[in-house]
Scaffold this motif. Structure first.
Motif, mmCIF file in Angstrom:
data_model
loop_
_atom_site.group_PDB
_atom_site.id
_atom_site.type_symbol
_atom_site.label_atom_id
_atom_site.label_comp_id
_atom_site.label_asym_id
_atom_site.label_seq_id
_atom_site.Cartn_x
_atom_site.Cartn_y
_atom_site.Cartn_z
ATOM 1 N N ARG A 1 60.822 -3.410 35.943
ATOM 2 C CA ARG A 1 60.428 -4.505 34.947
ATOM 3 C C ARG A 1 61.761 -4.890 34.615
ATOM 4 N NH1 ARG A 1 55.113 -4.455 33.834
ATOM 5 N NH2 ARG A 1 53.994 -2.258 33.916
ATOM 6 N N GLU A 2 61.965 -6.538 34.757
ATOM 7 C CA GLU A 2 63.000 -7.018 33.929
ATOM 8 C C GLU A 2 64.421 -6.538 34.614
ATOM 9 O OE1 GLU A 2 62.283 -7.353 29.904
ATOM 10 O OE2 GLU A 2 60.870 -8.642 30.187
ATOM 11 N N GLY A 3 64.341 -6.235 35.823
ATOM 12 C CA GLY A 3 65.515 -5.453 36.405
ATOM 13 C C GLY A 3 66.014 -4.275 36.170
ATOM 14 N N VAL A 4 65.189 -3.506 35.648
ATOM 15 C CA VAL A 4 65.475 -2.094 35.307
ATOM 16 C C VAL A 4 64.233 -1.212 35.899
ATOM 17 C CG1 VAL A 4 65.491 -0.384 33.270
ATOM 18 C CG2 VAL A 4 66.816 -2.623 33.086
ATOM 19 N N ILE A 5 64.618 -0.298 36.287
ATOM 20 C CA ILE A 5 63.505 0.993 36.862
ATOM 21 C C ILE A 5 62.923 1.607 35.572
ATOM 22 C CG2 ILE A 5 63.449 3.254 38.061
ATOM 23 C CD1 ILE A 5 66.026 2.456 39.325
ATOM 24 N N GLU A 6 61.663 1.615 35.517
ATOM 25 C CA GLU A 6 60.884 1.715 34.568
ATOM 26 C C GLU A 6 60.371 3.116 34.747
ATOM 27 O OE1 GLU A 6 56.639 0.228 32.761
ATOM 28 O OE2 GLU A 6 58.357 -0.913 31.888
ATOM 29 N N ALA A 7 59.837 3.437 35.947
ATOM 30 C CA ALA A 7 59.231 4.644 36.228
ATOM 31 C C ALA A 7 59.397 5.061 37.842
ATOM 32 C CB ALA A 7 57.789 4.682 36.002
ATOM 33 N N VAL A 8 59.527 6.380 37.979
ATOM 34 C CA VAL A 8 59.553 6.833 39.379
ATOM 35 C C VAL A 8 58.412 7.991 39.705
ATOM 36 C CG1 VAL A 8 60.904 7.798 41.203
ATOM 37 C CG2 VAL A 8 61.886 6.336 39.530
ATOM 38 N N GLY A 9 57.662 7.843 40.606
ATOM 39 C CA GLY A 9 56.689 9.081 40.740
ATOM 40 C C GLY A 9 55.599 8.685 41.820
ATOM 41 N N SER A 10 55.017 9.699 42.207
ATOM 42 C CA SER A 10 53.698 9.547 43.230
ATOM 43 C C SER A 10 52.643 8.628 42.739
ATOM 44 C CB SER A 10 53.532 10.709 43.954
ATOM 45 O OG SER A 10 52.995 11.835 42.622
ATOM 46 N N ASP A 11 52.356 8.821 41.341
ATOM 47 C CA ASP A 11 51.353 8.093 40.616
ATOM 48 C C ASP A 11 51.739 6.917 40.037
ATOM 49 O OD1 ASP A 11 52.887 9.269 38.563
ATOM 50 O OD2 ASP A 11 51.177 10.130 37.626
ATOM 51 N N VAL A 12 52.891 6.189 40.245
ATOM 52 C CA VAL A 12 53.248 5.096 39.437
ATOM 53 C C VAL A 12 52.745 3.952 40.288
ATOM 54 C CG1 VAL A 12 55.292 3.553 39.207
ATOM 55 C CG2 VAL A 12 55.363 5.976 38.627
ATOM 56 N N ASP A 13 51.942 2.973 39.636
ATOM 57 C CA ASP A 13 51.773 1.632 40.124
ATOM 58 C C ASP A 13 51.908 0.553 39.545
ATOM 59 O OD1 ASP A 13 50.124 0.105 41.848
ATOM 60 O OD2 ASP A 13 48.155 0.977 41.226
ATOM 61 N N GLY A 14 52.140 -0.555 39.943
ATOM 62 C CA GLY A 14 52.197 -1.936 39.378
ATOM 63 C C GLY A 14 51.803 -3.029 40.083
ATOM 64 N N PRO A 15 51.913 -4.341 39.731
ATOM 65 C CA PRO A 15 51.533 -5.798 40.497
ATOM 66 C C PRO A 15 52.400 -5.832 41.396
ATOM 67 C CG PRO A 15 52.514 -6.220 38.469
ATOM 68 C CD PRO A 15 52.449 -4.468 38.211
ATOM 69 N N ASP A 16 52.116 -6.705 42.208
ATOM 70 C CA ASP A 16 52.945 -7.116 43.440
ATOM 71 C C ASP A 16 53.715 -6.316 44.141
ATOM 72 O OD1 ASP A 16 51.778 -9.944 42.667
ATOM 73 O OD2 ASP A 16 53.441 -9.937 41.103
ATOM 74 N N PRO A 17 53.141 -5.150 44.715
ATOM 75 C CA PRO A 17 53.639 -4.054 45.531
ATOM 76 C C PRO A 17 54.699 -4.652 46.629
ATOM 77 C CG PRO A 17 51.518 -3.966 45.839
ATOM 78 C CD PRO A 17 51.670 -4.679 44.899
ATOM 79 N N PHE A 18 55.731 -3.808 46.823
ATOM 80 C CA PHE A 18 56.567 -4.198 47.911
ATOM 81 C C PHE A 18 56.080 -2.883 48.808
ATOM 82 C CE2 PHE A 18 59.860 -4.153 51.098
ATOM 83 C CZ PHE A 18 60.329 -5.417 51.149
ATOM 84 N N ASP A 19 55.838 -3.017 50.202
ATOM 85 C CA ASP A 19 55.052 -2.000 50.845
ATOM 86 C C ASP A 19 56.627 -1.451 51.546
ATOM 87 O OD1 ASP A 19 54.148 0.054 52.559
ATOM 88 O OD2 ASP A 19 53.002 -1.303 53.320
ATOM 89 N N GLY A 20 57.154 -0.354 51.076
ATOM 90 C CA GLY A 20 58.132 0.312 51.714
ATOM 91 C C GLY A 20 58.030 1.498 52.605
ATOM 92 N N ASN A 21 56.616 1.754 52.870
ATOM 93 C CA ASN A 21 56.175 2.628 53.566
ATOM 94 C C ASN A 21 57.075 3.042 54.933
ATOM 95 O OD1 ASN A 21 54.504 5.041 54.140
ATOM 96 N ND2 ASN A 21 53.220 3.738 55.509
ATOM 97 N N GLY A 22 57.389 4.174 55.236
ATOM 98 C CA GLY A 22 58.229 4.550 56.295
ATOM 99 C C GLY A 22 59.816 4.350 56.248
#
Length: 364
Positions: free
Chosen positions: A16-37
């Motif tokens: 959010r706003e250029g800063v990492i807000e959260a990191v984790g397997s249960d983190v979610d948010g709008p407009d995801p970028f799929d980095g799978n793999g």
């Protein structure tokens, strides 16, 4: 990738706003970028570049500036989000990047390399005398003789906007081989470091020889750059002084003798516990950037995880940039997504999938 521990895990990263807000397997948010793999790294940090160094051929001064525009954009496209320029870029480049006139990594500048008369920062030719191939008011005179002049040279750099003070503690490799390397006295070294500290700046010291590296470290230089010919005494001085080592393996890698000496110096530094940060020394043409340097660091004993750490968390510590270098909440969202999940630095440039700078997607 947790670069500190050298391990990877599946996780989402919320920005959010250029800063990492959260990191984790249960983190979610709008407009995801799929980095799978893919493998997500912090943005890479190059601690020794020359984005605006003049070419060997005589060209108008504008060529140096215009070439830098493409160099900077190319670095960012390859995932290098922060660089420390070691001679050649003035404060105007930093301003242009911040204003968005050009694209590229965050830029820390040292302007010019300080040295005594006859040293690395003193360009001189037998047929022409004193030459200044980057003459410009924004790049003040860097030559000094004596402690008082050394302090004045530091002040000139600070006045012109230097973030770091670059010091030539030894000559170039060619001058060392020819027996004409001119080095500052201990009093001059201490004056440069002391004055830089009084001005809130650290010193990065170009030093190829064991004597120059040890002297610069004992004087309080923050980092030793290159250090091709180090011995146990030099790395001991570096460790005891809390000095970092930025080996810049890439430029000398093509010379077998230099390569062997350089690798031995790196082995000695690692064994002594000297912290290592990555720098490419971008000046030689064709440019060799950080992605090549990381491969060489890995091959030289750091391994792929250690090489990545040298260009992320360790580089951030050297540069005192506490807001980047790791993927953790509260830090800048400078991120590099690679194709494939393996921690392998053999071909980083070929694996770049996406790059974010302060949360803004700039590649991908």
């Amino acid at each position: 990738m947790d670069v500190e521990r050298g391990v990877t895990d599946r996780a989402n990263v919320l920005v959010r706003e250029g800063v990492i807000e959260a990191v984790g397997s249960d983190v979610d948010g709008p407009d995801p970028f799929d980095g799978n793999g893919g493998l997500l790294l912090p943005g890479l940090i190059d601690c020794h570049v020359h984005v605006a160094f003049p070419r060997a051929e005589p060209l108008p001064r504008s060529a140096r500036v215009l070439e830098a525009v493409s160099v900077l954009s190319g670095l960012l496209a390859r995932g290098v989000t922060t660089v420390r320029d070691a001679w050649g870029a003035d404060a105007g480049f930093r301003h242009a990047l911040r204003e968005g006139w050009i694209t590229g990594p965050d830029l820390l500048v040292s302007l010019r390399q300080l040295s005594p008369t006859g040293g690395l920062g003193d360009w001189w030719a037998a047929d022409a005398g004193r030459e200044d191939r980057i003459a410009d008011p924004s790049l003040p005179d860097s030559v000094f003789d004596g402690p008082d002049e050394a302090r004045a040279a530091v002040r000139r750099m600070v006045r012109a906007g230097a973030d770091w003070i670059k010091l030539g503690a030894s000559g170039a490799l060619a001058s060392i081989r020819e027996g004409r390397s001119v080095e500052p006295t201990d009093a001059e070294l201490h004056a440069v470091v002391d004055e830089a500290g009084r001005c809130g700046r650290d010193v990065m010291a170009h030093a190829h020889t064991t004597r120059s590296a040890a002297a610069a470290a004992r004087a309080g230089a923050r980092s030793i750059e290159h250090g091709v010919f180090l011995d146990e005494a030099a790395v001991t001085a570096m460790r005891e002084s809390g000095c970092w080592y930025v080996p810049t393996l890439a430029p000398a890698d093509g010379d077998p003798d230099l390569r062997r000496a350089h690798r031995r110096s790196l082995d000695l530094a690692r064994a002594a516990g000297v912290p290592i940060a990555a720098g490419s020394d971008l000046a030689p043409r064709p440019h060799v950037d950080l992605t090549t340097e990381l491969r060489l660091l890995s091959e030289a004993g750091l391994g792929p995880a250690g090489a990545v750490r040298a260009a992320t968390s360790e580089a951030a510590r050297l540069l005192r940039l506490n807001d980047r270098g790791r993927i953790e909440p509260g830090l800048r969202a400078d991120l590099l997504l690679l194709h494939g999940a393996e921690v392998d630095v053999t071909d980083l440039a070929g694996r770049v999938r996406a790059v974010w700078q302060q949360g803004r997607l700039v590649t991908g």
